[in-house]
Design an enzyme around this catalytic site. Structure first.
Site, mmCIF file in Angstrom:
data_model
loop_
_atom_site.group_PDB
_atom_site.id
_atom_site.type_symbol
_atom_site.label_atom_id
_atom_site.label_comp_id
_atom_site.label_asym_id
_atom_site.label_seq_id
_atom_site.Cartn_x
_atom_site.Cartn_y
_atom_site.Cartn_z
ATOM 1 N N CYS A 64 0.836 -1.203 0.000
ATOM 2 C CA CYS A 64 0.000 0.000 0.000
ATOM 3 C C CYS A 64 0.870 1.252 0.000
ATOM 4 O O CYS A 64 1.479 1.561 -1.022
ATOM 5 C CB CYS A 64 -0.995 -0.044 1.159
ATOM 6 S SG CYS A 64 -2.490 0.886 0.805
ATOM 7 N N HIS A 95 -3.603 -4.991 0.545
ATOM 8 C CA HIS A 95 -3.027 -5.515 1.789
ATOM 9 C C HIS A 95 -3.100 -7.045 1.801
ATOM 10 O O HIS A 95 -4.067 -7.615 2.301
ATOM 11 C CB HIS A 95 -3.798 -4.973 2.993
ATOM 12 C CG HIS A 95 -3.531 -3.537 3.282
ATOM 13 N ND1 HIS A 95 -2.470 -3.121 4.062
ATOM 14 C CD2 HIS A 95 -4.160 -2.415 2.884
ATOM 15 C CE1 HIS A 95 -2.483 -1.803 4.138
ATOM 16 N NE2 HIS A 95 -3.494 -1.349 3.432
ATOM 17 N N GLU A 104 -1.574 -9.084 3.599
ATOM 18 C CA GLU A 104 -1.431 -9.675 4.941
ATOM 19 C C GLU A 104 -2.772 -10.116 5.530
ATOM 20 O O GLU A 104 -2.832 -11.022 6.351
ATOM 21 C CB GLU A 104 -0.710 -8.717 5.897
ATOM 22 C CG GLU A 104 -1.469 -7.452 6.319
ATOM 23 C CD GLU A 104 -1.272 -6.276 5.373
ATOM 24 O OE1 GLU A 104 -1.009 -6.512 4.172
ATOM 25 O OE2 GLU A 104 -1.392 -5.115 5.820
HETATM 26 N N1 GLN Z 1 -2.053 6.725 2.826
HETATM 27 C C1 GLN Z 1 -2.144 5.975 1.621
HETATM 28 C C2 GLN Z 1 -3.508 6.112 0.970
HETATM 29 O O1 GLN Z 1 -4.433 6.562 1.590
HETATM 30 C C3 GLN Z 1 -1.825 4.532 1.873
HETATM 31 C C4 GLN Z 1 -2.808 3.848 2.763
HETATM 32 C C5 GLN Z 1 -2.317 2.526 3.256
HETATM 33 O O2 GLN Z 1 -1.121 2.261 3.211
HETATM 34 N N2 GLN Z 1 -3.195 1.708 3.789
HETATM 35 O O3 GLN Z 1 -3.692 5.763 -0.173
#
Ligand code: GLN
Length: 541
Positions: A380, A515, A517
């Protein structure tokens, strides 16, 4: 009809009710019962999505896009099947539903009260959780004695009457503190906690007692007598060095048998073979240890990265090696000397995150991984920053940034999708958030490019992964970065959203917008964690 096991906690918070519930679920499943678990949280937030990971730990995201309590992660990892928004309710969400009905006039002029309206709404939520399960385990968050948990406890007290004694079971989890000066484990807090429960009409059937050492038989007898539970219903749960030992510890104490008996269900020996292999690999891995440097923000509070650290352990299970985690605060990583905090690691991971703090250090760590040929896994924000780093230092876009940190900057290689695609509202599962803007939440399909490391890791080209972010890769920069050597290895089926990137000229540099995970399980380690740990293992070899 499903049978219900209610799990409450007493004496102190953070006793590991979630793990105990998940472990019980795992045992019952090993006895061939279909099991589901639900968490009821007594706080007023409608969901934990707006809460700081410092306070609440990780926000676990389900396929259907719910932001939930991290215990749901334990449930998925121990049961092996996905949870949904129905597996987690908070007081806030219950009230929101009741107030919505009240505004609609559904209560036909009656005064809306905690009993029966809130308690009925809680009962409804509990009964809807079971689905097709034989046994639904309902974990009540908080500690007995809290004002907030009272409506939940009242609801489960009523459910025993509604559903019948043989269909419901109350398990209470407590702590037996060891007092060194007395040289004893103390049972008094447990007695008080049970007294508190009984005062509101709940007599626990089983007590699970956490302690840092074996509970002597005499103490168990005493607890049984004073707390009015069967002698074989006082189950000890001694601290374990691996969470995957907890089901075995509870099994040896006869917990599964007792639960089955009290619920009038037939039971035989559970088959725990796959869990034995998980435990074998965690305890006695065949290969050497690898060390992964996690460069993030919430490093002092590993609860904030629960699924991540579990997924890395699973990557170790898949490779039959032990994975040590080195938590590196991104604010400590200096652009001039990134190596000082990263020396000796076999791989670097930059996890998800929000906010600008520590971003410079993350980018410096990513650059270090790229230049040193060190295995890198970006998740992310870790993908977004890998794109920014590459754009700046390889593709020559010196001022490349994410709109999250530089709203009107010249080269927003990461930006809000609204800024560059029209009509995006239709395909995003939007959710208002006090972080500002909206979030892409939950499972989305992704298509992988053949011949990439991503495709090799997954062994398939069609995947589905869970998201939780607002910003996206900005397609306007795609050609430029491609020309500089970045490969876009995964994208949404319509090709509009970049979901994975990698560097073909690097031993292992892979990052994803989602994500992974959240979907990793001990018995089914996630392919991207498996591949990353494999690369880290090979680097050191
Ligand atoms: N802050 C980034 C976004 O909003 C990444 C978010 C995250 O890593 N979950 O896109």
């Amino acid at each position: 009809m499903a049978k219900y096991v209610f799990v409450t906690g007493g004496v102190v918070s953070s006793l590991g009710k979630g793990l105990a519930a998940a472990s019980l679920g795992c045992l019952l499943q090993a006895l061939d019962y279909k099991v589901t678990i639900q968490k009821l949280d007594p706080y007023i937030n409608v969901d934990p999505g707006t809460m700081s990971p410092f306070q609440h730990g990780e926000v676990f995201v389900t396929d259907d896009g719910a932001e939930t309590d991290l215990d749901l992660g334990h449930y998925e990892r121990f049961l092996g099947h996905p949870m949904s928004r129905n597996n987690n309710y908070t007081t806030g969400r219950i009230y929101q539903n009741v107030i919505r009905r009240e505004r609609r006039g559904d209560y036909l002029g009656s005064t809306v009260q905690v009993i029966p309206h809130i308690t009925d709404a809680i009962k409804e939520a509990i009964l809807s959780a079971a689905g097709g399960a034989h046994i639904a385990i309902i974990e009540i968050g908080g500690t007995v004695g809290d004002i907030e948990s009272l409506p939940f406890l009242e609801a489960i007290r009523q459910l025993r009457i509604d559903l019948g004694r043989e269909n419901t079971l109350f398990i209470h989890l407590t702590l037996l503190p060891y007092i060194p000066t007395a040289g004893e484990l103390k049972t008094k807090p447990t007695q008080h906690s049970v007294k508190e429960l009984r005062a509101i009409g709940i007599q626990p059937d089983i007590l699970i007692c956490r302690s840092d050492r074996e509970i002597p038989d005499g103490e168990k007898k005493k607890i049984s007598l004073f707390c009015n539970v069967d002698r074989d219903a006082v189950v000890s749960c001694v601290d374990q060095d691996s969470i995957y030992k907890v089901p075995f510890a509870l099994y040896r104490e006869g917990l599964a048998r007792k639960v089955i008996n009290l619920l009038h269900l037939p039971g035989n020996e559970p088959h725990l073979g796959d869990w034995e292999e998980v435990l074998r690999r965690v305890e006695h891995p065949a290969k050497r240890r690898v060390t992964i440097g996690i460069v993030g923000k919430y490093v002092d509070l590993t609860e904030a990265y629960k699924s991540l650290s579990e997924a890395l352990t699973h990557g170790g299970i898949a490779n039959d090696c032990r994975v040590s985690l080195r938590w590196v605060d991104s604010e400590d990583v200096q652009e001039s000397d990134p190596a000082s905090h990263l020396k000796g690691v076999d791989g670097i991971l930059v996890p998800g995150g929000f906010g600008e703090r520590g971003v410079k250090g993350k980018i410096a760590a990513i650059r270090y991984a790229r230049e040193q040929g060190m295995p890198y896994f970006g998740i992310c924000l870790g993908m977004q920053m890998a794109v920014v780093e590459f754009a700046r230092n390889v593709a020559g876009l010196e001022r490349a940034n994410s709109s999250e940190f530089d709203e009107n900057g010249p080269d927003p290689v990461i930006s809000l999708m609204t800024e560059w695609v029209e009509g995006n509202q239709t395909q995003r599962r939007e959710k208002g958030s006090d972080l500002g803007g909206t979030m892409r939440l939950g499972a989305y399909p992704c298509v992988l490019q053949p011949g990439t490391k991503a495709a090799e890791a997954y062994g398939t080209l069609k995947i589905s992964e869970r998201h939780r972010h607002r910003y996206e890769f900005n397609n306007a920069y795609r050609q430029r970065l491609e020309a500089a050597g970045m490969r876009f290895s995964g994208e949404s089926p319509d090709g509009r959203l970049v979901e994975m990137i990698e560097l073909p000229d690097h031993p292992y540099f892979v990052a994803c917008q989602f994500h992974p995970e959240f979907k990793s399980q001990p018995r089914q380690p996630h392919p991207l964690f498996t591949a990353f740990i494999k690369a880290a293992l090979e680097r050191g070899a």
